[in-house]
Scaffold this active site. Sequence first.
Site, PDB file in Angstrom:
ATOM      1  N   LYS A 114      56.193  40.695  36.482  1.00  0.00           N
ATOM      2  CA  LYS A 114      55.702  42.223  37.731  1.00  0.00           C
ATOM      3  C   LYS A 114      57.095  42.552  37.736  1.00  0.00           C
ATOM      4  O   LYS A 114      57.331  44.058  37.820  1.00  0.00           O
ATOM      5  CB  LYS A 114      56.030  41.474  39.096  1.00  0.00           C
ATOM      6  CG  LYS A 114      54.198  41.228  39.836  1.00  0.00           C
ATOM      7  CD  LYS A 114      54.491  40.515  41.050  1.00  0.00           C
ATOM      8  CE  LYS A 114      52.925  40.242  41.382  1.00  0.00           C
ATOM      9  NZ  LYS A 114      53.492  40.116  43.120  1.00  0.00           N
ATOM     10  N   LYS A 200      37.716  43.335  35.598  1.00  0.00           N
ATOM     11  CA  LYS A 200      37.555  42.594  36.659  1.00  0.00           C
ATOM     12  C   LYS A 200      36.670  43.949  37.995  1.00  0.00           C
ATOM     13  O   LYS A 200      37.113  45.209  37.129  1.00  0.00           O
ATOM     14  CB  LYS A 200      38.461  42.289  36.704  1.00  0.00           C
ATOM     15  CG  LYS A 200      38.678  40.799  36.589  1.00  0.00           C
ATOM     16  CD  LYS A 200      39.965  40.069  37.196  1.00  0.00           C
ATOM     17  CE  LYS A 200      39.479  39.329  38.339  1.00  0.00           C
ATOM     18  NZ  LYS A 200      40.578  39.099  38.772  1.00  0.00           N
ATOM     19  N   LYS A 203      38.608  47.571  42.907  1.00  0.00           N
ATOM     20  CA  LYS A 203      38.960  49.082  43.947  1.00  0.00           C
ATOM     21  C   LYS A 203      39.527  50.216  43.303  1.00  0.00           C
ATOM     22  O   LYS A 203      39.133  51.306  43.996  1.00  0.00           O
ATOM     23  CB  LYS A 203      39.214  48.753  44.720  1.00  0.00           C
ATOM     24  CG  LYS A 203      40.972  48.365  44.799  1.00  0.00           C
ATOM     25  CD  LYS A 203      41.349  48.426  46.852  1.00  0.00           C
ATOM     26  CE  LYS A 203      43.523  48.376  46.563  1.00  0.00           C
ATOM     27  NZ  LYS A 203      44.000  48.508  47.380  1.00  0.00           N
TER      28      LYS A 203
END
Length: 338
Positions: A114, A200, A203
């Site tokens: 990250k 995948k 949203k």
Amino acid sequence: MRVVSGIQPTGNLHLGNYLGAIRNWVRMQDAMEEGSQCLFFLADLHAISMPHDPAELKKGTLEMAAALVACGIDPQRSVLFNQAQVPAHAELQWLLGGTARMGWLNRMTQWKDKAGKNREGQSVALFTYPVLQAADVLLYQATHVPVGEDQKQHLELARDIAQKFNNDFASEDAPVFTLPEPIVPPQAARIMSLRDGSAKMSKSDPSDMSRINLVDDADEVMKKVKKAKTDPEPLPSEEAGLEGRPEALNLVTIYAALTDGSVEGVLRDFGGEGFGKFKPALGELLVETLRPISTRFNELLGDREALDAILARGASRAREIGTPTLDATYGALGLVRG
């Protein structure tokens, strides 16, 4: 047995969220024997370790709470709450900060991933959030924690912190913390985009046609399934025949997941059939599965008072369960609290 698990409070929930994580929580709750307990929390404190929109975080937290209840988490049987209503999570993180070691945190794979090359520009919270994860489970004397492959390292860190704290500040016959054991849940179905079988379901995809949302009504579900990307070939009779056909594999995988069956079983029933027959069957199955969930979900979102009450009751129970551990930690460290 006490199981503790958290989930990021993302909004705009879709079929992938339900089949990938939420359904496993419900099954875990339902499998609990008398005297055992599940604590499920919304990780809103973790969410602020990355740049975020406060309004979206609040909205996502409420939506996730509504979704968990709509999908079958029973607030009477499980403890459901959000971290921000239980200050002991943040308190215990600080108390454990003297035991956790920089070297341990530097080795965390997710921190490296990250942070990327700009580690100096990342928040302190992103670096230390594995200590908060340790506090999340140690606070409640969790005996078991569900972990996927990406979280095994963090549970090992929690055990290391607990062990070092017990060694440094407690006696062998009266440890402050329980060392939690991992539970590896059954592998969840990997649900892909309806527009691209190699990506995948998400949203963040700009196309709403790429996903089945938990709030979609029957007409929307049928429309999305009907327009889902496929290929001109009929379904094969064996799984090997789906190789190189990611969109076909995805639709069959969704059907198998909804029926608790297997890809092979679906192909036994539909092998040789075209999508003109399979898609309506899949659409009807989705509608029947999601109808009670979306109905309850929308009811809860429309009743903020009820939703707030569920989280408040859960937080009250969580504070009650966690207080003895927090008190014992302060005491072990020699901190005077009056």
